[in-house]
Design an enzyme around this catalytic site. Sequence first.
Site, PDB file in Angstrom:
ATOM      1  N   ASN A 233      -6.460  12.107  -0.313  1.00 19.66           N
ATOM      2  CA  ASN A 233      -5.583  11.338   0.592  1.00 19.66           C
ATOM      3  C   ASN A 233      -6.481  10.503   1.498  1.00 19.66           C
ATOM      4  OD1 ASN A 233      -2.910  10.681   1.531  1.00 19.66           O
ATOM      5  ND2 ASN A 233      -3.398  11.782   3.403  1.00 19.66           N
ATOM      6  N   LYS A 234      -5.847   9.690   2.334  1.00 20.27           N
ATOM      7  CA  LYS A 234      -6.586   8.799   3.219  1.00 20.27           C
ATOM      8  C   LYS A 234      -7.730   9.529   3.911  1.00 20.27           C
ATOM      9  CE  LYS A 234      -6.146   5.289   3.631  1.00 20.27           C
ATOM     10  NZ  LYS A 234      -6.979   4.416   2.771  1.00 20.27           N
TER      11      LYS A 234
ATOM     12  N   ARG B 135      -6.329  -0.124  -7.940  1.00 15.84           N
ATOM     13  CA  ARG B 135      -6.727   0.948  -7.013  1.00 15.84           C
ATOM     14  C   ARG B 135      -6.907   2.209  -7.848  1.00 15.84           C
ATOM     15  NH1 ARG B 135      -4.312   1.361  -1.123  1.00 15.84           N
ATOM     16  NH2 ARG B 135      -6.426   2.105  -0.802  1.00 15.84           N
TER      17      ARG B 135
ATOM     18  N   ARG C  62       0.838  -1.192   0.000  1.00 18.83           N
ATOM     19  CA  ARG C  62       0.000   0.000   0.000  1.00 18.83           C
ATOM     20  C   ARG C  62       0.879   1.251   0.000  1.00 18.83           C
ATOM     21  NH1 ARG C  62       1.518   2.130   4.139  1.00 18.83           N
ATOM     22  NH2 ARG C  62       0.222   3.935   3.760  1.00 18.83           N
ATOM     23  N   GLY C  63       0.208   2.426  -0.062  1.00 20.18           N
ATOM     24  CA  GLY C  63       0.932   3.685  -0.180  1.00 20.18           C
ATOM     25  C   GLY C  63       1.055   3.979  -1.669  1.00 20.18           C
ATOM     26  N   ALA C  64       0.657   5.192  -2.062  1.00 20.69           N
ATOM     27  CA  ALA C  64       0.577   5.503  -3.495  1.00 20.69           C
ATOM     28  C   ALA C  64       1.859   5.171  -4.265  1.00 20.69           C
ATOM     29  CB  ALA C  64       0.173   6.963  -3.676  1.00 20.69           C
TER      30      ALA C  64
ATOM     31  N   GLN D 149      -3.628   2.541   9.587  1.00 21.34           N
ATOM     32  CA  GLN D 149      -2.258   2.669   9.070  1.00 21.34           C
ATOM     33  C   GLN D 149      -1.400   3.543   9.993  1.00 21.34           C
ATOM     34  OE1 GLN D 149      -5.010   2.897   7.242  1.00 21.34           O
ATOM     35  NE2 GLN D 149      -4.717   2.278   5.115  1.00 21.34           N
TER      36      GLN D 149
ATOM     37  N   ASP E 169      -2.585  10.914  -2.492  1.00 21.82           N
ATOM     38  CA  ASP E 169      -2.705   9.854  -3.503  1.00 21.82           C
ATOM     39  C   ASP E 169      -2.872  10.442  -4.889  1.00 21.82           C
ATOM     40  OD1 ASP E 169      -3.414   8.389  -0.922  1.00 21.82           O
ATOM     41  OD2 ASP E 169      -3.161   6.804  -2.418  1.00 21.82           O
TER      42      ASP E 169
HETATM   43  O1  MRU Z   1      -4.898   3.086   1.492  1.00 23.64           O
HETATM   44  P1  MRU Z   1      -3.462   3.411   1.681  1.00 23.64           P
HETATM   45  O2  MRU Z   1      -2.893   2.933   2.973  1.00 23.64           O
HETATM   46  O3  MRU Z   1      -2.632   2.991   0.489  1.00 23.64           O
HETATM   47  O4  MRU Z   1      -3.438   5.009   1.731  1.00 23.64           O
HETATM   48  C1  MRU Z   1      -2.210   5.659   1.817  1.00 23.64           C
HETATM   49  C2  MRU Z   1      -2.314   7.135   1.889  1.00 23.64           C
HETATM   50  O5  MRU Z   1      -3.377   7.699   1.901  1.00 23.64           O
HETATM   51  C3  MRU Z   1      -1.018   7.878   1.863  1.00 23.64           C
HETATM   52  O6  MRU Z   1      -1.128   9.092   2.534  1.00 23.64           O
HETATM   53  C4  MRU Z   1      -0.599   8.150   0.410  1.00 23.64           C
HETATM   54  O7  MRU Z   1      -0.711   7.000  -0.367  1.00 23.64           O
HETATM   55  C5  MRU Z   1       0.791   8.658   0.328  1.00 23.64           C
HETATM   56  S1  MRU Z   1       1.973   7.406   0.809  1.00 23.64           S
HETATM   57  C6  MRU Z   1       3.503   8.069   0.624  1.00 23.64           C
END
Ligand code: MRU
Length: 341
Positions: free
Chosen positions: A238-239, A86, A49-51, A187, A228
């Site tokens: 973002n999240k 995603r 996970r993480g963009a 997270q 994201d």
């Molecule tokens: O659903 P996730 O855990 O992939 O969401 C992650 C986020 O929202 C992060 O803030 C974003 O991807 C940036 S990670 C460097």
Amino acid sequence: MQDLIASSLKYQNKTLSVLDQYLLPHQQTWHVCEDVATMRDLILGLKIRGAPLIGLGASLLVAHLAEQGAEKATLAAAIDELEATRPTAVNLMHSMTKLRVALQQDNFVTAIVSSAVSLFNEDIALCESMASHGAALVQSGDNILTHCNTGALATAGIGTALGVIYKAQQQHGDIHVWVDETRPLLQGGRLTAYELERWQIPYTLICDNMAASLMAAGKVDKIFVGADRIAANGDFANKVGTYNLAVLAHFHNIPFYVVAPLTTLDIHTECGENIEIEQRNSAEVRGVSGSFGEAQWAPSNAHVYNPAFDVTPAKLITGWVLDTGVYHQSQVLAGELKELV
Ligand code: MRU
């Protein structure tokens, strides 16, 4: 392909492995990934996970398949399937677009491998640049609030927003971090707390709904979050829960920064309203599950709303910390982001 090692993703001895982020911090399990179906499940299950990291994991898999002798049509289908896993994070689309271009070359295997390796190495450098620009905004003694996880686990390098915090601690010292636990998938509570603990940066974990009273009490100096997707007008996804923080920061006059590489900027999306937001499984809100066990508190039929992300409008953002520098609200509202790509 050469060996490539990050905190939660590695390509070593021709084997691609992913650290299961859903099981962290209590269980460290690496999954070997040899095919698209496995990577798809790892992405959908937020094990990777993480963009930035999703884009890198998908790219390394396609490069691995290319080296294993997969046909052009198979690789094209793999790129399409991975890109659809995603919908919100644009880094995945950015990486898959690069691989599609490489696939058109005569020597497509070499081109794909070289693109995947460059994407990985570039991400490390982008993290360093963002961290340097962002750390200049921080002072010793700052209490910084962050949301979700944006550290080394989410990138090939030191991270985005959490990378800024890491660099600020190295450069100035005396930083304290308020960590939003980040419901529903925690997270912050699981991953950011784990990374800060390993980096020995003082932090305090809070439930997401505690941020307002902390701000009212004057205990938050700055907020740094990741993204994201950043639209051309500066709005960003973002999240889920990030927008809440931005509204609260605006009310309490607290600087609110978004930190992301240029690979997160999507100038083809005019504004935040046009960003597709991933809707996730109801079970994630009815209860929790992970390496700590499983619990469901809501009735099994409880109707649930579970968007994975929300959109923060540009008018609530103090600054955009990108790898190319810090852009203030007046610059972004004047359309400067569009000129960067
Ligand atoms: O659903 P996730 O855990 O992939 O969401 C992650 C986020 O929202 C992060 O803030 C974003 O991807 C940036 S990670 C460097």
